[in-house]
Design an enzyme around this catalytic site. Sequence first.
Site, PDB file in Angstrom:
ATOM      1  N   LYS A  73     -12.498  11.751  38.672  1.00 13.96           N
ATOM      2  CA  LYS A  73     -11.591  11.977  39.811  1.00 13.96           C
ATOM      3  C   LYS A  73     -11.413  13.492  39.901  1.00 13.96           C
ATOM      4  O   LYS A  73     -10.481  14.068  39.343  1.00 13.96           O
ATOM      5  CB  LYS A  73     -10.262  11.242  39.575  1.00 13.96           C
ATOM      6  CG  LYS A  73      -9.378  11.188  40.820  1.00 13.96           C
ATOM      7  CD  LYS A  73      -8.246  10.212  40.627  1.00 13.96           C
ATOM      8  CE  LYS A  73      -7.206  10.312  41.729  1.00 13.96           C
ATOM      9  NZ  LYS A  73      -7.690   9.994  43.081  1.00 13.96           N
TER      10      LYS A  73
HETATM   11  N1  PMP Z   1     -11.564   5.534  45.049  1.00 16.12           N
HETATM   12  C1  PMP Z   1     -11.180   6.780  45.351  1.00 16.12           C
HETATM   13  C2  PMP Z   1     -12.175   7.728  45.901  1.00 16.12           C
HETATM   14  C3  PMP Z   1      -9.853   7.179  45.134  1.00 16.12           C
HETATM   15  O1  PMP Z   1      -9.449   8.419  45.423  1.00 16.12           O
HETATM   16  C4  PMP Z   1      -8.926   6.240  44.624  1.00 16.12           C
HETATM   17  C5  PMP Z   1      -7.498   6.648  44.398  1.00 16.12           C
HETATM   18  N2  PMP Z   1      -7.307   7.207  43.141  1.00 16.12           N
HETATM   19  C6  PMP Z   1      -9.376   4.948  44.326  1.00 16.12           C
HETATM   20  C7  PMP Z   1     -10.703   4.632  44.543  1.00 16.12           C
HETATM   21  C8  PMP Z   1      -8.453   3.920  43.740  1.00 16.12           C
HETATM   22  O2  PMP Z   1      -8.171   4.238  42.405  1.00 16.12           O
HETATM   23  P1  PMP Z   1      -6.778   3.853  41.727  1.00 16.12           P
HETATM   24  O3  PMP Z   1      -6.597   2.406  41.926  1.00 16.12           O
HETATM   25  O4  PMP Z   1      -6.952   4.231  40.309  1.00 16.12           O
HETATM   26  O5  PMP Z   1      -5.733   4.661  42.411  1.00 16.12           O
END
Ligand code: PMP
Length: 309
Positions: A160
């Site tokens: 991320k």
């Molecule tokens: N994909 C992307 C590109 C994201 O930015 C997010 C948000 N963090 C998610 C998926 C979902 O991840 P999470 O459930 O951990 O927030």
Amino acid sequence: MGFNESSKIWYDGEMVDWKDATVHVNAHVIHYGSSVFEGIRCYNTGSVGTAIFRLDKHIKRLFNSAKIYRIDIPFTYDEIYQGCIDVIKMNKFKEAYIRPVVFRGYGNLGVLPKGCPINVAISAWDWGKYLGDEAITEGVDVCVSSWSRLPANTMPSMAKAGGNYMNGQLIRMEADVNGYSEGIALNQEGYVSEGSGANVFIVYGGILYTPPLAASILPGITRDCVFDLAEEFGIEVQKQMLPRSLLYVADEVFFSGTAVEITPVRSIDKIQIGEGKRGPMTQKLQERFFGLFKGEYEDRYNWLTQVYT
Ligand code: PMP
């Protein structure tokens, strides 16, 4: 988005005033997107009061993102974990969105980041319903993006990382100018990948499908929750490459993510999905998901970290 500019930010281990949590214009991160971050929600629950959702998983993912980019975080897991709790406590928040960010700071502007310090900040603010209050019950209208997600050997989608969100911005801005709430991007081969800030699920013939990690997705923590909740309901989950066409003929489609939580999709490229409203499986999963925060279900997986004890 409700920034509270009188709140404090945890910055390199100290609590500083919002206005003082700044970076230099020549910090490495400004020029090259060299950051990794997390987005975490803190709910005012009906069971244990203010509690951070899946804090452990988020901090682990932050360290994994940093590892991929050879970023050596100058704080321990425990320090960052505690920093998230302290930001909520210090600001007396009942509910908040928490944003820890680790970045390469001021020191050198070569692409090779040698000599740049690693800085860490943790802010929190009120971020309501990401796609609007009605999205959760009514569903959203989305499009398939003309932009693809990051091919596997270009930028690691498992991290991320700040720079990845240049791709996310293209997807989201294109959707926005065309009047859609979000875009669903395909991967390099044309299979369904994810939204700019959320994972995608498809219900088809009673089975819940979602793309695998190899489809250039972020390993979403909410996605992981959906797996556990689906198992409780005896719903079969298939992680596999999904053709774009399955999106249009799906019985239900929904997004999962910290910001979007579980949000139904009611149309894609102006094609109605299912009945054009939130479907029964989405609703069932939502009820169980939001029910945890309302205190209607016990925290059987230890997803909640109580803030005020
Ligand atoms: N994909 C992307 C590109 C994201 O930015 C997010 C948000 N963090 C998610 C998926 C979902 O991840 P999470 O459930 O951990 O927030």
